[in-house]
Design an enzyme around this catalytic site. Sequence first.
Site, PDB file in Angstrom:
ATOM      1  N   PRO A   2      47.523  35.078  33.645  1.00 53.27           N
ATOM      2  CG  PRO A   2      45.981  36.334  32.390  1.00 53.27           C
ATOM      3  CD  PRO A   2      47.165  36.297  32.886  1.00 53.27           C
ATOM      4  CD  GLU A   3      52.044  30.511  33.181  1.00 57.96           C
ATOM      5  OE1 GLU A   3      52.509  29.591  32.563  1.00 57.96           O
ATOM      6  OE2 GLU A   3      52.404  30.969  34.340  1.00 57.96           O
ATOM      7  CG  HIS A  42      42.237  48.877  38.637  1.00 59.20           C
ATOM      8  ND1 HIS A  42      42.880  50.016  38.071  1.00 59.20           N
ATOM      9  CD2 HIS A  42      42.680  48.637  39.656  1.00 59.20           C
ATOM     10  CE1 HIS A  42      43.869  50.513  39.046  1.00 59.20           C
ATOM     11  NE2 HIS A  42      43.603  49.620  39.952  1.00 59.20           N
ATOM     12  NE  ARG A  48      51.885  44.276  36.755  1.00 55.63           N
ATOM     13  CZ  ARG A  48      53.070  43.506  36.804  1.00 55.63           C
ATOM     14  NH1 ARG A  48      52.506  42.326  37.388  1.00 55.63           N
ATOM     15  NH2 ARG A  48      54.059  43.976  36.317  1.00 55.63           N
TER      16      ARG A  48
END
Length: 290
Positions: free
Chosen positions: A2-3, A101, A120
């Site tokens: 995500p930006e 996750h 991550r």
Amino acid sequence: MPELPEVETVRRGLAPVFEGATFTRVDQRRADLRLPFPQDFAKRLIGRRVLKLRRRAKYLIAELDDGEALVMHLGMSGSFRIDKGASLANTHIAKGQNPAHDHVVFHFDNGASVTYNDPRRFGCMLLLHSNEIEKHPLFEGLGIEPLGNEMNAQKLADELHGRKTSLKAALLDQGNIAGLGNIYVCEALHRAGLSPFRAAGSVVDVSGKPMPTLERLARAIKDVLREAIEAGGSSLRDHRQTDGSLGYFQHNFRVYDREGEPCPTKDCKGVVARKMQNGRSTFYCPVCQK
DNA sequence: CTGTGTTCCTGTTCGC
DNA sequence: TGCGAACAGGAACACA
């Protein structure tokens, strides 16, 4: 993923579920992500109603009815999945989301639940007093919102003046402009016809006259972000929006992930190249980016 | 202070 | 096919 455009897309997807809803249950499945979860995370959320879901840089901020705010960052691989109420039995796992996750599940009184998945674990969640957010270490150094009113050529000149680092590194620095990441910096620089490798300070015209170069850069940044938001963000590696659909701005990339393809600039005969810069890939046209 | 490199973590892709 | 290396959308931190 995500930006800024992706975070804004997520915000728009989550807002209808979050805003006006009250947390009835919060499943926190591990003690930390990149940062530890706040003490009594679930307990402090349950019973709280969300007044508003807003965004600052790449942070999502849910303002709560007790003056606190749930601050969320998606890091590199975070995503949210909405499961509407009543159909919980039909809940499916979005492609690419390993349930191992799923680190947090928010349950709301409107029957919906929202799952945060982050392989991550570079994301984070915080609880801050709403009026202290801007003073928090993670926020106090943040630069301007690139789509805000204060964003213009003069502001860019102020930020970049005298900087010896590369133009690309300066634009990636959240302390200058908050929200750009590797993709959109590459894209904006290509649109502006500027080399990622030139010194950041070199784009500032010391004469103080109108700065066409910086006007172009400011324009390019705003344009690429707006277009990306309109397209629902970019979906690399099958990343999904909150409703499971794909953003499609990646089809409009001019240089990112396009090494070896012809430069899309009109009449340019260049070929998109890739170079490592500060440990990250820079995609650019060696011919038309000066 | 400024700029650069490392690090956190898992998953996917690429070359042999 | 298998297997290790390289790389991935972020950003705090250590260090020169």
